[in-house]
Design a protein around this motif. Structure first.
Motif, mmCIF file in Angstrom:
data_model
loop_
_atom_site.group_PDB
_atom_site.id
_atom_site.type_symbol
_atom_site.label_atom_id
_atom_site.label_comp_id
_atom_site.label_asym_id
_atom_site.label_seq_id
_atom_site.Cartn_x
_atom_site.Cartn_y
_atom_site.Cartn_z
ATOM 1 N N ARG A 86 82.340 59.528 -2.512
ATOM 2 C CA ARG A 86 83.351 59.006 -1.207
ATOM 3 C C ARG A 86 84.866 59.992 -1.049
ATOM 4 O O ARG A 86 85.248 60.047 -0.436
ATOM 5 N N LEU A 87 85.044 60.616 -2.535
ATOM 6 C CA LEU A 87 85.902 61.460 -2.866
ATOM 7 C C LEU A 87 85.851 62.665 -1.950
ATOM 8 O O LEU A 87 86.565 63.450 -0.957
ATOM 9 N N ALA A 88 84.444 63.219 -1.772
ATOM 10 C CA ALA A 88 84.766 64.545 -1.056
ATOM 11 C C ALA A 88 84.529 64.234 0.731
ATOM 12 O O ALA A 88 85.138 65.008 1.400
ATOM 13 N N ILE A 89 83.529 62.697 0.824
ATOM 14 C CA ILE A 89 83.839 62.531 1.978
ATOM 15 C C ILE A 89 85.193 62.152 2.487
ATOM 16 O O ILE A 89 85.256 62.099 3.923
ATOM 17 N N ALA A 90 85.966 61.244 1.992
ATOM 18 C CA ALA A 90 87.513 61.710 2.554
ATOM 19 C C ALA A 90 88.196 62.559 2.369
ATOM 20 O O ALA A 90 89.222 62.570 3.425
ATOM 21 N N LEU A 91 87.963 63.539 1.996
ATOM 22 C CA LEU A 91 88.577 64.969 1.615
ATOM 23 C C LEU A 91 88.475 65.791 3.240
ATOM 24 O O LEU A 91 89.218 66.132 3.450
ATOM 25 N N GLU A 92 87.113 65.213 3.188
ATOM 26 C CA GLU A 92 86.715 66.094 4.390
ATOM 27 C C GLU A 92 87.853 65.872 5.679
ATOM 28 O O GLU A 92 87.826 66.381 6.437
ATOM 29 N N GLU A 93 87.557 64.157 5.845
ATOM 30 C CA GLU A 93 88.165 63.293 6.620
ATOM 31 C C GLU A 93 89.551 63.673 7.223
ATOM 32 O O GLU A 93 89.795 63.765 7.834
ATOM 33 N N ASP A 94 89.999 63.267 5.964
ATOM 34 C CA ASP A 94 91.656 64.062 6.086
ATOM 35 C C ASP A 94 92.324 65.141 6.148
ATOM 36 O O ASP A 94 93.158 65.335 6.889
ATOM 37 N N LEU A 95 91.207 66.151 5.616
ATOM 38 C CA LEU A 95 91.203 67.959 5.773
ATOM 39 C C LEU A 95 91.172 67.315 7.242
ATOM 40 O O LEU A 95 92.136 68.478 8.076
ATOM 41 N N THR A 96 90.117 67.205 7.705
ATOM 42 C CA THR A 96 89.479 67.919 9.588
ATOM 43 C C THR A 96 91.106 67.051 10.242
ATOM 44 O O THR A 96 91.630 67.738 11.066
ATOM 45 N N ALA A 97 91.819 65.583 10.003
ATOM 46 C CA ALA A 97 92.822 65.322 10.661
ATOM 47 C C ALA A 97 93.818 65.948 10.698
ATOM 48 O O ALA A 97 94.361 66.048 11.362
ATOM 49 N N LYS A 98 94.219 66.819 9.254
ATOM 50 C CA LYS A 98 95.235 67.790 8.935
ATOM 51 C C LYS A 98 95.074 68.779 10.125
ATOM 52 O O LYS A 98 96.313 69.372 10.458
ATOM 53 N N ILE A 99 94.085 69.302 9.468
ATOM 54 C CA ILE A 99 94.233 70.037 10.301
ATOM 55 C C ILE A 99 94.104 70.522 12.158
ATOM 56 O O ILE A 99 95.142 70.690 12.374
ATOM 57 N N ALA A 100 93.484 69.281 12.842
ATOM 58 C CA ALA A 100 94.103 69.379 13.799
ATOM 59 C C ALA A 100 94.999 68.296 14.239
ATOM 60 O O ALA A 100 95.802 68.811 15.251
ATOM 61 N N ALA A 101 95.726 67.835 13.534
ATOM 62 C CA ALA A 101 97.481 67.646 13.165
ATOM 63 C C ALA A 101 98.799 68.696 13.413
ATOM 64 O O ALA A 101 99.369 68.558 14.138
ATOM 65 N N THR A 102 98.147 69.364 12.014
ATOM 66 C CA THR A 102 99.529 70.361 12.505
ATOM 67 C C THR A 102 98.856 71.804 12.443
ATOM 68 O O THR A 102 99.446 73.356 12.938
ATOM 69 N N ALA A 103 97.382 72.209 13.674
ATOM 70 C CA ALA A 103 97.165 73.502 14.272
ATOM 71 C C ALA A 103 97.181 74.408 12.865
ATOM 72 O O ALA A 103 97.139 75.537 13.005
#
Length: 133
Positions: free
Chosen positions: A24-41
């Motif tokens: 579950r932590l790995a899935i959350a990291l993937e989701e959080d990282l994807t959102a952060k990459i998109a938000a910060t370019a």
């Protein structure tokens, strides 16, 4: 649920995994990282796994998924701090992680990301102006 912090360093994101990874932590990291990459370019993602003693096939696939998603979002992923036992386990599991670049430590990983960011800037003509002064 716990979350792994994601820090922004210039055009890169730094993730230091200091806890045992569960699915579950790995899935959350993937989701959080994807959102952060998109938000910060962000143009680079550095993942420090030096604290991980064990990586199972699910976590290995998640690292590969994170790298694939990052590439689609125009960011390069570098994994640093892989212990020899973890590398052996990944190979034994048949996980070569083709989209994941690796480096021995954070300094070398950031150098890989910096070279990519600089190369992108040169191709856009942005670094040329800096050196003309």
């Amino acid at each position: 649920m716990d979350r792994i912090p994601i820090l922004k360093l210039g055009s890169a994101l730094l993730v230091t995994i200091q806890v045992d990874m569960h699915d579950r932590l790995a899935i959350a990291l993937e989701e959080d990282l994807t959102a952060k990459i998109a938000a910060t370019a962000a143009k680079g993602v550095l993942i420090d796994i030096s604290a991980l003693e064990i990586v199972d096939s699910f976590i290995g696939r998640m690292l590969d998924n994170i790298a694939a998603v990052s590439r689609v979002l125009d960011a390069e992923t570098v994994v640093v701090g892989m212990r020899p036992a973890v590398a052996i386990t990944l190979v034994e599991l048949g996980l070569s992680l083709p989209g994941v670049k690796t480096a021995l430590n954070v300094e070398r990983g950031m150098a890989l990301i910096s070279r990519r960011i600089d190369a992108d800037a040169v191709s856009r003509g942005e670094l040329d102006d800096r050196y003309d002064e």
